[in-house]
Enzyme design. Structure first.
Site, PDB file in Angstrom:
ATOM      1  N   CYS A  30      -2.771  -0.548   7.444  1.00  0.00           N
ATOM      2  CA  CYS A  30      -1.927   0.646   7.284  1.00  0.00           C
ATOM      3  C   CYS A  30      -2.096   1.588   8.468  1.00  0.00           C
ATOM      4  O   CYS A  30      -1.118   2.190   8.918  1.00  0.00           O
ATOM      5  CB  CYS A  30      -2.258   1.357   5.978  1.00  0.00           C
ATOM      6  SG  CYS A  30      -1.665   0.460   4.516  1.00  0.00           S
TER       7      CYS A  30
ATOM      8  N   GLU B 132       0.829   4.000   1.724  1.00  0.00           N
ATOM      9  CA  GLU B 132       1.295   4.479   3.028  1.00  0.00           C
ATOM     10  C   GLU B 132       2.553   3.736   3.470  1.00  0.00           C
ATOM     11  O   GLU B 132       3.512   4.330   3.963  1.00  0.00           O
ATOM     12  CB  GLU B 132       0.211   4.282   4.102  1.00  0.00           C
ATOM     13  CG  GLU B 132      -1.111   4.933   3.791  1.00  0.00           C
ATOM     14  CD  GLU B 132      -2.089   4.002   3.089  1.00  0.00           C
ATOM     15  OE1 GLU B 132      -1.738   3.413   2.039  1.00  0.00           O
ATOM     16  OE2 GLU B 132      -3.213   3.868   3.581  1.00  0.00           O
TER      17      GLU B 132
ATOM     18  N   HIS C  95       0.822  -1.206   0.000  1.00  0.00           N
ATOM     19  CA  HIS C  95       0.000   0.000   0.000  1.00  0.00           C
ATOM     20  C   HIS C  95       0.860   1.261   0.000  1.00  0.00           C
ATOM     21  O   HIS C  95       2.001   1.261   0.465  1.00  0.00           O
ATOM     22  CB  HIS C  95      -0.950  -0.005   1.188  1.00  0.00           C
ATOM     23  CG  HIS C  95      -2.039  -1.023   1.057  1.00  0.00           C
ATOM     24  ND1 HIS C  95      -3.089  -1.104   1.936  1.00  0.00           N
ATOM     25  CD2 HIS C  95      -2.255  -1.996   0.137  1.00  0.00           C
ATOM     26  CE1 HIS C  95      -3.897  -2.084   1.570  1.00  0.00           C
ATOM     27  NE2 HIS C  95      -3.406  -2.641   0.482  1.00  0.00           N
TER      28      HIS C  95
ATOM     29  N   CYS D 288      -6.471   1.581   5.128  1.00  0.00           N
ATOM     30  CA  CYS D 288      -7.064   0.329   5.593  1.00  0.00           C
ATOM     31  C   CYS D 288      -6.635   0.134   7.051  1.00  0.00           C
ATOM     32  O   CYS D 288      -5.756   0.841   7.564  1.00  0.00           O
ATOM     33  CB  CYS D 288      -6.618  -0.840   4.718  1.00  0.00           C
ATOM     34  SG  CYS D 288      -4.882  -1.328   4.945  1.00  0.00           S
TER      35      CYS D 288
END
Length: 174
Positions: free
Chosen positions: A132, A103, A101, A129
């Site tokens: 994260c 992040e 992801h 999410c």
């Protein structure tokens, strides 16, 4: 816990297309979220293009987008492999096996280059999410600015317990 700082996006009097009379200077939130959207265009995940920008004191510390680990095949080059996980409330979440992801990639870039992100903020094109968010808590992010909501109902309790602020900053399309 969630706030909304919508910027209203671009309007015809702002000259976004370069033909306007006088372009309005971007505010900080709109600037950093626009950078996150630009970064998302590098994403290689076929399921979603997300960008992230980590900022402190109006300075960009690190950026990331969703894609495969360095040197490995990207989803847009191979078949995307999906795994499913079930939340305690019974909802099923699907994630790509290949993709990291945005992040996490931004955090990894900061670590790789020795940049401290403690007490920084992050701008993400979609809310994080739950996985994260847990990492953002551990690295000391103070405020998460996001454009589009993504399963916010799954992160409410962690936000409340951690004290991290979640702020929506919507930017229009230029």
């Amino acid at each position: 816990m969630e706030e909304n700082h919508g910027s209203g996006g671009c309007s015809s009097d702002r000259g976004c297309d370069g033909h306007g009379e006088l372009e309005k200077r971007l505010g900080w939130h709109e600037y950093f979220m626009s950078v996150a959207h630009l970064i998302s265009r590098r994403a290689t995940c076929t399921r979603g293009h997300i960008g992230a920008v980590i900022v402190r004191d109006h300075n960009i510390l690190s950026t990331g987008y969703n894609g495969a680990p360095s040197g490995l095949p990207h989803c847009n080059e191979t078949n995307c492999r999906i795994y499913r996980s079930t939340h305690p409330d019974g909802t099923v979440e699907e994630n790509c096996v290949n993709t990291i992801h945005a992040e996490i990639n931004a955090i990894a870039q900061a670590a790789k280059h020795g940049v401290s992100i403690k007490d920084a903020d992050i701008y993400i094109t979609a809310s994080p999410c739950i996985h994260c968010l847990k990492v953002l808590i551990n690295v000391g992010i103070k405020t998460i600015y996001y454009d589009k909501p993504y399963k916010i109902e799954h992160i409410d309790e962690l936000l409340r317990l951690s004290g991290i602020r979640l702020v929506q900053v919507h930017v229009g399309d230029c």
